[in-house]
Design an enzyme around this catalytic site. Structure first.
Site, mmCIF file in Angstrom:
data_model
loop_
_atom_site.group_PDB
_atom_site.id
_atom_site.type_symbol
_atom_site.label_atom_id
_atom_site.label_comp_id
_atom_site.label_asym_id
_atom_site.label_seq_id
_atom_site.Cartn_x
_atom_site.Cartn_y
_atom_site.Cartn_z
ATOM 1 C CE LYS A 100 -22.069 42.369 -9.838
ATOM 2 N NZ LYS A 100 -23.440 42.911 -10.020
ATOM 3 C CB VAL A 139 -20.833 38.676 -6.001
ATOM 4 C CG1 VAL A 139 -21.843 37.871 -6.820
ATOM 5 C CG2 VAL A 139 -19.460 38.607 -6.648
ATOM 6 N N GLY A 190 -24.855 42.474 -4.291
ATOM 7 C CA GLY A 190 -25.316 43.442 -3.300
ATOM 8 C C GLY A 190 -25.510 42.873 -1.915
ATOM 9 C CD GLU A 224 -24.236 54.137 -13.539
ATOM 10 O OE1 GLU A 224 -24.222 55.371 -13.747
ATOM 11 O OE2 GLU A 224 -24.247 53.646 -12.399
ATOM 12 C CB VAL A 242 -21.624 51.777 -2.009
ATOM 13 C CG1 VAL A 242 -21.293 50.756 -0.918
ATOM 14 C CG2 VAL A 242 -22.444 51.109 -3.118
ATOM 15 C CB ALA A 254 -10.125 58.812 0.899
ATOM 16 N N GLY A 281 -33.162 55.034 -12.966
ATOM 17 C CA GLY A 281 -31.903 54.964 -12.237
ATOM 18 C C GLY A 281 -31.315 53.578 -12.132
ATOM 19 C CB ILE A 299 -27.743 38.267 -2.317
ATOM 20 C CG1 ILE A 299 -28.964 38.937 -2.938
ATOM 21 C CG2 ILE A 299 -27.968 36.767 -2.217
ATOM 22 C CD1 ILE A 299 -29.216 38.544 -4.367
#
Length: 435
Positions: A208, A135, A137, A193, A17, A46, A190, A139
């Site tokens: 969420k 929450v 992505g 995980e 992200v 960072a 993908g 949307i």
């Protein structure tokens, strides 16, 4: 008019992200300046390691391993936190607010565990704390709850908020695959995980759900308040049983208002459930997310789209960044935490729900009456019952009417103790009216 003042942005984290946030900040700098009304300057990024491989090339001199030093600079106007986890994210956000920066975060786990601390720090500092990307992505669901529906009375939020589990359950439904097979495909593509625990055991969705319930019902709800069950125990037989009643299995985040004795309480739960194929959420496929909102004035609303991924989540982050930057230029703040209602969280045992129960039974006269009696003893009404197979393959499939979860759990416990019941093979909650 473009202000002469330049707003400086610090980004914490440059993973999937964060790298997309950096890319959008660099590629769309002119457009962002026009939308904000002031130039946006990326002042630092960072990271844990300077030499790590990254999806985007970060300009020389912007990378730093000193995240605390970056957020403590007096010239930073906005901090974007996309590290995730509890620490050091919490300490860095608090330091950013204390040093005068507004914050945009995608950190669902931290907000669900300790959101009040962050909101109080933002209020004390007179700065914004925005978190749309936490929450679902890309949307836009949190801002509609916090702002667009602020004049309405939301009564229920029902959502598919984890793409990994939706992909797995969708594959099990469409291909007949078992859980392990579908999980393996999700990992290869993908969507899951290497350690999928947070997704498949419902921890991600529970965080969420806590955020959604807090916003929808103006009450503080933490992840610890959310009843949580994952999908690792869902079998191909469960999927087939859902199909038999015209339903599909989804991992749902369910946030509801309950009224009893003139007082309202909040019920929040995450678990797999059968929903009718006619329900809008039943058609949500692959790794997509959707959130269904019910309110007294607006009625039923549905929000749908990609719920994860670097670019979609970065889109939500940038949307918040533009709003927060505009507020900095105009000297205003957006809405903060709204917890005035302070509603109690209802225990799961008192939550109203319905069960689909598959029971292997002895194939002899009177068994159905005994099973029905077990339901009646716990004041649970039966909606439908059907018998499948004969002899050693005899099975009863019962769908209950609405009752408390405690009543239904006690009924299942009684069934397991009956001599004529060989095994209770499947228990799953049902949402909506299955056909």
């Amino acid at each position: 008019m473009i202000s002469d003042r330049t707003l400086k942005v610090a980004v914490l984290g440059c993973g999937s992200v964060g790298s997309q946030v950096v890319r959008l900040l660099l590629e769309q700098s002119d457009d962002l300046a026009a939308r904000v009304g002031a130039p946006i300057e990326l002042a630092g990024v960072a990271v844990r390691r300077l030499d790590a491989a990254r999806e985007v090339e970060v300009p020389a001199g912007l990378l730093t391993t000193d995240a605390t030093g970056l957020v403590s600079r007096g010239d930073i106007d906005l901090v974007v936190e996309v590290i995730g986890g509890i620490e050091p994210a919490r300490s860095l956000i608090l330091a950013a607010l204390e040093n005068g920066a507004s914050v945009v975060t995608a950190n669902k786990a931290l907000l669900a565990e300790d959101g009040p601390t962050l909101f109080e720090a933002a209020d004390k500092a007179g700065r914004d704390l925005y978190y749309e990307a936490a929450v679902a992505g890309a949307i836009p669901i949190l801002r509609p709850l916090r702002e667009s529906l602020a004049g309405d009375h939301v009564t229920r939020v029902l959502g598919i908020v984890n793409g990994t589990t939706n992909f797995i359950l969708d594959k099990m439904d469409t291909s007949g695959a078992g859980f392990e097979e579908a999980l393996e495909e999700a990992q290869e593509l993908g969507y899951a995980e290497a350690d999928p625990t947070a997704d498949v055991e419902g921890f991600d969705a529970a965080a969420k759900a806590a955020i959604l319930a807090s916003l929808a019902f103006h009450s503080r709800v933490t992840a610890a308040d959310v009843h949580r069950e994952g999908i690792s125990e869902v079998t191909a037989a469960d999927i087939a049983a859902a199909r038999e009643i015209g339903a599909v299995v989804k991992l749902l985040a369910i946030c509801e208002l309950h009224q009893a004795g003139g007082e309202e309480s909040v019920a929040v739960r995450v678990h797999p459930a059968m929903i009718p194929r006619s329900h809008p959420l039943a058609s949500v496929r692959e790794a997509y997310n959707a959130v269904f909102v019910e309110s007294r004035a607006a009625g039923q609303l549905m929000f749908y789209g990609p719920g994860a991924g670097g670019a979609p989540t970065a889109s939500a982050v940038l949307g918040d960044l533009v709003t927060v930057a505009r507020n900095r230029i105009s000297g205003t703040r957006g809405p903060g935490e709204s917890a005035y209602a302070d509603r109690a969280v209802l225990p799961m045992g008192e939550t109203l729900t319905r069960y689909h129960v598959a029971i292997d039974v002895d194939d002899r006269a009177g068994v159905l009456a005994q099973v029905a009696q077990a339901f009646a003893e716990h004041d649970v009404s039966i909606q439908t019952v059907r018998q499948e197979g004969r002899d050693l393959d005899a099975q009863l499939v019962v769908v209950s009417h609405e009752a408390t979860d405690a009543q239904l759990s006690a009924t299942v416990a009684s069934l397991r103790e009956m001599e004529t019941v060989r095994e209770v093979t499947s228990v799953m909650r049902v949402e909506g009216e299955a056909e």
